[in-house]
Design a protein around this motif. Sequence first.
Motif, PDB file in Angstrom:
ATOM      1  N   ILE A 153      12.126  17.249 110.922  1.00 33.67           N
ATOM      2  CA  ILE A 153      12.943  15.963 111.301  1.00 33.67           C
ATOM      3  C   ILE A 153      14.605  15.920 111.104  1.00 33.67           C
ATOM      4  O   ILE A 153      14.877  17.105 110.388  1.00 33.67           O
ATOM      5  N   PRO A 154      15.284  15.130 111.693  1.00 34.34           N
ATOM      6  CA  PRO A 154      16.719  15.262 111.537  1.00 34.34           C
ATOM      7  C   PRO A 154      17.014  15.425 109.950  1.00 34.34           C
ATOM      8  O   PRO A 154      16.403  14.788 108.975  1.00 34.34           O
ATOM      9  N   GLN A 155      18.243  16.059 109.815  1.00 35.63           N
ATOM     10  CA  GLN A 155      18.663  16.260 108.488  1.00 35.63           C
ATOM     11  C   GLN A 155      19.286  14.680 107.697  1.00 35.63           C
ATOM     12  O   GLN A 155      18.794  14.884 106.326  1.00 35.63           O
ATOM     13  N   GLU A 156      19.276  13.867 108.445  1.00 34.30           N
ATOM     14  CA  GLU A 156      19.839  12.652 107.652  1.00 34.30           C
ATOM     15  C   GLU A 156      18.597  11.949 107.053  1.00 34.30           C
ATOM     16  O   GLU A 156      18.467  11.607 105.936  1.00 34.30           O
ATOM     17  N   ALA A 157      17.475  12.306 107.757  1.00 33.41           N
ATOM     18  CA  ALA A 157      16.087  11.818 107.253  1.00 33.41           C
ATOM     19  C   ALA A 157      15.721  12.596 106.044  1.00 33.41           C
ATOM     20  O   ALA A 157      15.017  12.127 104.806  1.00 33.41           O
ATOM     21  N   VAL A 158      15.853  13.857 106.038  1.00 33.52           N
ATOM     22  CA  VAL A 158      15.479  14.716 104.855  1.00 33.52           C
ATOM     23  C   VAL A 158      16.598  14.451 103.809  1.00 33.52           C
ATOM     24  O   VAL A 158      15.912  14.228 102.566  1.00 33.52           O
ATOM     25  N   ASP A 159      17.699  14.240 103.857  1.00 33.67           N
ATOM     26  CA  ASP A 159      18.560  13.925 102.773  1.00 33.67           C
ATOM     27  C   ASP A 159      18.290  12.836 102.082  1.00 33.67           C
ATOM     28  O   ASP A 159      18.156  12.345 100.827  1.00 33.67           O
ATOM     29  N   ALA A 160      17.618  11.592 102.930  1.00 34.22           N
ATOM     30  CA  ALA A 160      17.070  10.371 102.331  1.00 34.22           C
ATOM     31  C   ALA A 160      15.764  10.545 101.560  1.00 34.22           C
ATOM     32  O   ALA A 160      15.675   9.969 100.322  1.00 34.22           O
ATOM     33  N   MET A 161      14.922  11.338 101.963  1.00 30.68           N
ATOM     34  CA  MET A 161      13.615  11.866 101.249  1.00 30.68           C
ATOM     35  C   MET A 161      14.140  12.471  99.870  1.00 30.68           C
ATOM     36  O   MET A 161      13.648  12.137  98.808  1.00 30.68           O
ATOM     37  N   LYS A 162      14.969  13.422 100.070  1.00 29.58           N
ATOM     38  CA  LYS A 162      15.513  14.426  99.094  1.00 29.58           C
ATOM     39  C   LYS A 162      16.365  13.304  97.754  1.00 29.58           C
ATOM     40  O   LYS A 162      15.772  13.560  96.646  1.00 29.58           O
ATOM     41  N   GLN A 163      17.038  12.285  98.296  1.00 28.85           N
ATOM     42  CA  GLN A 163      17.588  11.540  97.468  1.00 28.85           C
ATOM     43  C   GLN A 163      16.379  10.605  96.312  1.00 28.85           C
ATOM     44  O   GLN A 163      16.450  10.545  95.239  1.00 28.85           O
TER      45      GLN A 163
ATOM     46  N   HIS B 145      13.323  11.399  96.245  1.00 31.75           N
ATOM     47  CA  HIS B 145      12.404  12.248  95.067  1.00 31.75           C
ATOM     48  C   HIS B 145      13.447  12.771  94.119  1.00 31.75           C
ATOM     49  O   HIS B 145      12.792  12.976  93.078  1.00 31.75           O
ATOM     50  N   SER B 146      14.590  13.011  94.239  1.00 27.91           N
ATOM     51  CA  SER B 146      15.376  13.376  93.129  1.00 27.91           C
ATOM     52  C   SER B 146      15.728  12.400  92.002  1.00 27.91           C
ATOM     53  O   SER B 146      15.623  12.565  90.886  1.00 27.91           O
ATOM     54  N   ASN B 147      15.849  11.046  92.374  1.00 30.64           N
ATOM     55  CA  ASN B 147      15.979  10.115  91.621  1.00 30.64           C
ATOM     56  C   ASN B 147      14.984   9.834  90.779  1.00 30.64           C
ATOM     57  O   ASN B 147      15.009   9.569  89.491  1.00 30.64           O
ATOM     58  N   SER B 148      13.537  10.136  91.095  1.00 29.41           N
ATOM     59  CA  SER B 148      12.693   9.629  90.576  1.00 29.41           C
ATOM     60  C   SER B 148      12.174  10.762  89.564  1.00 29.41           C
ATOM     61  O   SER B 148      11.348  10.628  88.521  1.00 29.41           O
ATOM     62  N   VAL B 149      12.586  12.131  89.643  1.00 28.07           N
ATOM     63  CA  VAL B 149      12.266  13.089  88.700  1.00 28.07           C
ATOM     64  C   VAL B 149      13.590  13.542  87.791  1.00 28.07           C
ATOM     65  O   VAL B 149      13.299  13.875  86.746  1.00 28.07           O
ATOM     66  N   ILE B 150      14.967  13.305  88.049  1.00 28.40           N
ATOM     67  CA  ILE B 150      15.937  13.751  87.242  1.00 28.40           C
ATOM     68  C   ILE B 150      15.744  12.979  86.198  1.00 28.40           C
ATOM     69  O   ILE B 150      16.068  13.432  84.864  1.00 28.40           O
ATOM     70  N   LYS B 151      15.590  11.629  85.845  1.00 27.87           N
ATOM     71  CA  LYS B 151      15.618  10.918  84.732  1.00 27.87           C
ATOM     72  C   LYS B 151      14.573  11.352  83.737  1.00 27.87           C
ATOM     73  O   LYS B 151      14.691  11.120  82.737  1.00 27.87           O
TER      74      LYS B 151
END
Length: 312
Positions: A170-180, A182-188
Amino acid sequence: MILQEVLDFISKDKGALTGVIAHIQTTDEGKELLTNHANAHFEQEIKPRIAKVYSDLDNDILGSLGESRPNDVKTYEFIKQKMSELKKLKESKGGDKEGKIKELEKQIETLKAEGGQNEYWKKTHNEAVSKWDTERSEFENQINTLKTEQLQSQVSGFLNSGLTGLEFSIPQEAVDAMKQLHSNSVIKNAKIVDGKVVLHNEDGNPMLNSQYKPMTAKEYWETKLASVIKKPEQGGGGAPAEKKGNIVTVGEGDKAKKKLVLDSSAFSTKLEFNKTAAKALTAQGIERNSADWNQLVDGAYAEYDVSKLPLQ
Protein backbone atom coordinates in the motif's frame (compact mmCIF):
# COMPACT_ATOMS: atom_id res chain seq x y z
CA MET A 1 10.92 -25.96 20.09
CA ILE A 2 7.56 -24.36 20.78
CA LEU A 3 4.80 -25.54 23.07
CA GLN A 4 2.42 -26.45 20.25
CA GLU A 5 4.97 -28.81 18.72
CA VAL A 6 5.25 -30.70 22.00
CA LEU A 7 1.45 -30.97 22.17
CA ASP A 8 1.41 -32.22 18.59
CA PHE A 9 4.00 -34.90 19.35
CA ILE A 10 2.23 -36.11 22.52
CA SER A 11 -1.19 -36.15 20.88
CA LYS A 12 0.07 -38.78 18.41
CA ASP A 13 1.56 -41.03 21.06
CA LYS A 14 0.30 -40.70 24.63
CA GLY A 15 3.02 -43.05 25.88
CA ALA A 16 5.71 -40.72 24.56
CA LEU A 17 5.23 -38.23 27.41
CA THR A 18 8.10 -39.75 29.41
CA GLY A 19 10.44 -39.43 26.45
CA VAL A 20 9.34 -35.86 25.77
CA ILE A 21 10.01 -34.88 29.37
CA ALA A 22 13.46 -36.49 29.25
CA HIS A 23 14.18 -34.72 25.95
CA ILE A 24 13.19 -31.35 27.38
CA GLN A 25 15.29 -31.89 30.51
CA THR A 26 18.47 -33.02 28.71
CA THR A 27 18.67 -30.96 25.51
CA ASP A 28 19.80 -27.34 25.13
CA GLU A 29 16.60 -26.44 23.27
CA GLY A 30 14.42 -28.03 25.95
CA LYS A 31 16.34 -26.41 28.77
CA GLU A 32 16.07 -23.05 27.05
CA LEU A 33 12.31 -23.49 26.59
CA LEU A 34 11.85 -24.43 30.26
CA THR A 35 14.05 -21.54 31.39
CA ASN A 36 12.22 -19.00 29.22
CA HIS A 37 8.84 -20.33 30.33
CA ALA A 38 9.91 -20.25 33.99
CA ASN A 39 11.23 -16.68 33.63
CA ALA A 40 8.00 -15.58 31.98
CA HIS A 41 5.94 -17.27 34.73
CA PHE A 42 8.09 -15.61 37.43
CA GLU A 43 7.73 -12.14 35.85
CA GLN A 44 3.95 -12.49 35.39
CA GLU A 45 2.91 -14.43 38.51
CA ILE A 46 5.56 -14.62 41.26
CA LYS A 47 7.24 -11.22 41.00
CA PRO A 48 3.97 -9.23 41.38
CA ARG A 49 3.14 -11.26 44.52
CA ILE A 50 6.55 -10.58 46.05
CA ALA A 51 6.14 -6.89 45.22
CA LYS A 52 2.73 -6.89 46.98
CA VAL A 53 4.25 -8.42 50.15
CA TYR A 54 6.86 -5.64 50.30
CA SER A 55 4.22 -3.02 49.47
CA ASP A 56 2.04 -4.28 52.35
CA LEU A 57 5.06 -4.07 54.70
CA ASP A 58 5.72 -0.48 53.61
CA ASN A 59 2.05 0.42 54.23
CA ASP A 60 2.12 -1.23 57.68
CA ILE A 61 5.25 0.74 58.62
CA LEU A 62 3.66 3.96 57.38
CA GLY A 63 0.50 3.26 59.40
CA SER A 64 2.41 2.37 62.58
CA LEU A 65 5.25 4.90 62.50
CA GLY A 66 3.84 7.58 60.20
CA GLU A 67 7.06 7.39 58.18
CA SER A 68 7.40 6.42 54.51
CA ARG A 69 10.28 4.32 53.19
CA PRO A 70 12.73 6.37 51.04
CA ASN A 71 12.72 5.28 47.39
CA ASP A 72 16.45 4.49 47.43
CA VAL A 73 16.22 2.17 50.49
CA LYS A 74 15.10 -1.47 50.25
CA THR A 75 12.15 -2.51 52.45
CA TYR A 76 14.14 -5.03 54.49
CA GLU A 77 16.95 -2.49 55.06
CA PHE A 78 14.39 0.08 56.18
CA ILE A 79 12.91 -2.43 58.67
CA LYS A 80 16.40 -3.19 60.05
CA GLN A 81 17.01 0.54 60.45
CA LYS A 82 13.75 1.11 62.35
CA MET A 83 14.36 -1.94 64.57
CA SER A 84 17.84 -0.61 65.39
CA GLU A 85 16.37 2.77 66.35
CA LEU A 86 13.75 1.05 68.52
CA LYS A 87 16.47 -0.98 70.25
CA LYS A 88 18.52 2.14 71.02
CA LEU A 89 15.43 3.92 72.34
CA LYS A 90 14.59 0.94 74.56
CA GLU A 91 18.13 0.71 75.95
CA SER A 92 18.42 4.46 76.58
CA LYS A 93 18.33 5.51 80.24
CA GLY A 94 16.99 8.95 79.51
CA GLY A 95 20.20 10.95 80.26
CA ASP A 96 20.23 14.06 82.40
CA LYS A 97 16.48 14.87 82.33
CA GLU A 98 16.74 17.69 84.84
CA GLY A 99 19.52 19.36 82.86
CA LYS A 100 17.54 19.08 79.59
CA ILE A 101 14.47 20.61 81.23
CA LYS A 102 16.51 23.60 82.40
CA GLU A 103 18.04 23.98 78.94
CA LEU A 104 14.58 24.01 77.34
CA GLU A 105 13.30 26.56 79.84
CA LYS A 106 16.28 28.77 79.01
CA GLN A 107 15.55 28.52 75.31
CA ILE A 108 11.91 29.45 75.92
CA GLU A 109 12.95 32.58 77.85
CA THR A 110 15.32 33.56 75.02
CA LEU A 111 12.53 33.24 72.47
CA LYS A 112 10.25 35.40 74.61
CA ALA A 113 12.96 38.06 74.84
CA GLU A 114 13.47 38.12 71.06
CA GLY A 115 9.78 38.84 70.51
CA GLY A 116 9.00 40.37 67.09
CA GLN A 117 12.51 39.73 65.81
CA ASN A 118 11.89 35.97 66.16
CA GLU A 119 8.62 36.32 64.24
CA TYR A 120 10.50 38.06 61.42
CA TRP A 121 12.98 35.22 61.01
CA LYS A 122 10.22 32.66 61.32
CA LYS A 123 8.33 34.37 58.49
CA THR A 124 11.51 34.59 56.40
CA HIS A 125 12.18 30.91 56.96
CA ASN A 126 8.63 29.88 55.99
CA GLU A 127 8.79 31.95 52.80
CA ALA A 128 12.11 30.38 51.85
CA VAL A 129 10.75 26.86 52.48
CA SER A 130 7.64 27.59 50.43
CA LYS A 131 9.72 28.94 47.54
CA TRP A 132 12.02 25.92 47.57
CA ASP A 133 9.07 23.50 47.62
CA THR A 134 7.70 25.19 44.50
CA GLU A 135 11.06 25.15 42.71
CA ARG A 136 11.72 21.53 43.69
CA SER A 137 8.34 20.49 42.30
CA GLU A 138 9.14 22.25 39.01
CA PHE A 139 12.58 20.58 38.84
CA GLU A 140 11.08 17.15 39.49
CA ASN A 141 8.48 17.69 36.74
CA GLN A 142 11.22 18.74 34.30
CA ILE A 143 13.33 15.69 35.17
CA ASN A 144 10.35 13.34 34.75
CA THR A 145 9.52 14.95 31.40
CA LEU A 146 13.10 14.48 30.18
CA LYS A 147 13.13 10.85 31.32
CA THR A 148 9.85 10.19 29.50
CA GLU A 149 11.08 11.86 26.31
CA GLN A 150 14.35 9.91 26.45
CA LEU A 151 12.48 6.60 26.87
CA GLN A 152 10.09 7.42 24.02
CA SER A 153 13.01 8.32 21.76
CA GLN A 154 14.81 5.07 22.60
CA VAL A 155 11.67 2.97 21.99
CA SER A 156 10.94 4.81 18.71
CA GLY A 157 14.45 4.06 17.48
CA PHE A 158 14.01 0.41 18.44
CA LEU A 159 10.70 0.16 16.55
CA ASN A 160 12.09 1.91 13.46
CA SER A 161 14.94 -0.62 13.30
CA GLY A 162 12.37 -3.38 12.82
CA LEU A 163 11.03 -1.82 9.61
CA THR A 164 14.32 -2.23 7.75
CA GLY A 165 13.95 -4.49 4.74
CA LEU A 166 10.13 -4.66 4.85
CA GLU A 167 8.21 -3.78 1.67
CA PHE A 168 4.53 -2.89 1.63
CA SER A 169 1.66 -3.37 -0.79
CA ILE A 170 0.00 0.00 0.00
CA PRO A 171 1.15 3.66 -0.37
CA GLN A 172 3.77 4.89 2.10
CA GLU A 173 1.34 7.46 3.54
CA ALA A 174 -1.00 4.66 4.61
CA VAL A 175 1.93 2.67 6.05
CA ASP A 176 3.04 5.73 8.05
CA ALA A 177 -0.47 6.13 9.48
CA MET A 178 -0.62 2.47 10.56
CA LYS A 179 2.90 2.71 11.96
CA GLN A 180 1.97 5.79 14.01
CA LEU A 181 -1.15 4.07 15.37
CA HIS A 182 0.69 0.95 16.51
CA SER A 183 3.69 2.93 17.79
CA ASN A 184 1.54 5.11 20.07
CA SER A 185 -0.13 2.06 21.59
CA VAL A 186 3.14 0.31 22.47
CA ILE A 187 5.58 3.14 23.30
CA LYS A 188 3.75 4.11 26.51
CA ASN A 189 4.02 0.55 27.87
CA ALA A 190 7.60 -0.27 26.79
CA LYS A 191 10.34 -0.60 29.41
CA ILE A 192 14.14 -0.66 29.51
CA VAL A 193 15.34 -3.98 30.95
CA ASP A 194 19.10 -4.53 31.33
CA GLY A 195 19.68 -1.61 28.96
CA LYS A 196 17.47 -3.04 26.21
CA VAL A 197 13.98 -2.09 25.03
CA VAL A 198 11.36 -4.70 25.91
CA LEU A 199 7.84 -4.25 24.55
CA HIS A 200 5.00 -4.81 27.04
CA ASN A 201 1.25 -5.29 26.76
CA GLU A 202 -1.20 -2.96 28.48
CA ASP A 203 -1.48 -5.47 31.35
CA GLY A 204 2.23 -4.97 32.08
CA ASN A 205 3.39 -8.35 30.78
CA PRO A 206 6.23 -8.49 28.20
CA MET A 207 5.37 -9.35 24.60
CA LEU A 208 6.90 -12.76 23.88
CA ASN A 209 7.44 -14.62 20.61
CA SER A 210 6.80 -18.30 19.94
CA GLN A 211 10.06 -19.18 21.73
CA TYR A 212 9.04 -17.32 24.94
CA LYS A 213 11.68 -14.66 24.22
CA PRO A 214 11.06 -10.90 24.19
CA MET A 215 9.57 -9.94 20.82
CA THR A 216 11.96 -8.16 18.48
CA ALA A 217 10.97 -4.98 16.63
CA LYS A 218 10.79 -6.88 13.34
CA GLU A 219 8.55 -9.57 14.87
CA TYR A 220 6.28 -6.82 16.25
CA TRP A 221 5.83 -5.18 12.85
CA GLU A 222 5.44 -8.52 11.06
CA THR A 223 2.51 -9.16 13.40
CA LYS A 224 0.91 -5.71 13.31
CA LEU A 225 1.43 -5.00 9.59
CA ALA A 226 1.10 -8.55 8.26
CA SER A 227 -1.86 -7.66 6.04
CA VAL A 228 0.04 -4.97 4.12
CA ILE A 229 3.57 -6.44 3.99
CA LYS A 230 4.47 -7.35 0.42
CA LYS A 231 5.09 -11.09 0.09
CA PRO A 232 8.36 -11.93 -1.71
CA GLU A 233 7.93 -13.26 -5.22
CA GLN A 234 8.62 -16.96 -5.40
CA GLY A 235 11.36 -17.68 -7.98
CA GLY A 236 11.82 -15.29 -10.91
CA GLY A 237 14.76 -12.98 -11.58
CA GLY A 238 18.29 -14.15 -12.03
CA ALA A 239 18.12 -16.80 -9.29
CA PRO A 240 15.35 -19.32 -9.98
CA ALA A 241 13.49 -20.64 -6.98
CA GLU A 242 14.71 -23.91 -5.54
CA LYS A 243 11.55 -25.91 -4.97
CA LYS A 244 11.45 -28.81 -2.56
CA GLY A 245 7.81 -29.57 -2.02
CA ASN A 246 6.60 -26.89 0.39
CA ILE A 247 10.03 -25.24 0.86
CA VAL A 248 11.09 -22.60 -1.67
CA THR A 249 14.00 -20.19 -2.01
CA VAL A 250 13.13 -16.54 -2.65
CA GLY A 251 15.28 -13.54 -3.46
CA GLU A 252 18.68 -13.37 -5.09
CA GLY A 253 22.31 -13.52 -4.00
CA ASP A 254 22.94 -12.59 -0.36
CA LYS A 255 19.25 -11.77 0.06
CA ALA A 256 18.12 -15.27 -0.91
CA LYS A 257 16.43 -17.23 1.86
CA LYS A 258 14.27 -20.29 2.29
CA LYS A 259 10.64 -20.11 3.34
CA LEU A 260 7.95 -22.59 4.19
CA VAL A 261 4.89 -22.34 1.93
CA LEU A 262 1.68 -23.84 3.32
CA ASP A 263 -1.92 -24.10 2.25
CA SER A 264 -3.55 -21.65 4.66
CA SER A 265 -6.88 -23.44 4.28
CA ALA A 266 -5.32 -26.50 5.94
CA PHE A 267 -5.29 -24.91 9.39
CA SER A 268 -7.47 -22.58 11.45
CA THR A 269 -5.83 -22.95 14.89
CA LYS A 270 -2.28 -22.74 16.26
CA LEU A 271 -2.26 -26.49 16.92
CA GLU A 272 -3.33 -27.30 13.36
CA PHE A 273 -0.66 -24.91 12.02
CA ASN A 274 2.06 -26.74 13.94
CA LYS A 275 0.82 -30.12 12.70
CA THR A 276 0.77 -28.89 9.10
CA ALA A 277 4.21 -27.27 9.35
CA ALA A 278 5.76 -30.29 11.09
CA LYS A 279 4.37 -32.65 8.46
CA ALA A 280 5.78 -30.55 5.59
CA LEU A 281 9.23 -30.14 7.16
CA THR A 282 9.50 -33.81 8.16
CA ALA A 283 8.60 -34.85 4.62
CA GLN A 284 11.52 -32.77 3.33
CA GLY A 285 14.00 -34.28 5.78
CA ILE A 286 14.43 -31.16 7.92
CA GLU A 287 15.68 -32.16 11.38
CA ARG A 288 13.18 -31.32 14.11
CA ASN A 289 14.26 -28.39 16.34
CA SER A 290 17.29 -27.65 14.15
CA ALA A 291 18.15 -24.06 13.23
CA ASP A 292 16.52 -24.54 9.78
CA TRP A 293 13.40 -26.05 11.36
CA ASN A 294 12.94 -23.15 13.80
CA GLN A 295 13.71 -20.48 11.16
CA LEU A 296 11.18 -21.92 8.69
CA VAL A 297 8.47 -22.37 11.35
CA ASP A 298 8.98 -18.87 12.77
CA GLY A 299 8.86 -17.36 9.29
CA ALA A 300 5.61 -19.15 8.42
CA TYR A 301 4.19 -18.29 11.87
CA ALA A 302 4.62 -14.59 11.12
CA GLU A 303 3.66 -14.74 7.43
CA TYR A 304 0.35 -16.53 8.07
CA ASP A 305 -0.43 -14.37 11.13
CA VAL A 306 -0.81 -17.46 13.33
CA SER A 307 -0.61 -15.38 16.52
CA LYS A 308 -4.20 -14.25 15.88
CA LEU A 309 -5.55 -17.83 15.61
CA PRO A 310 -7.06 -19.67 18.59
CA LEU A 311 -4.92 -22.31 20.29
CA GLN A 312 -7.12 -25.26 19.29
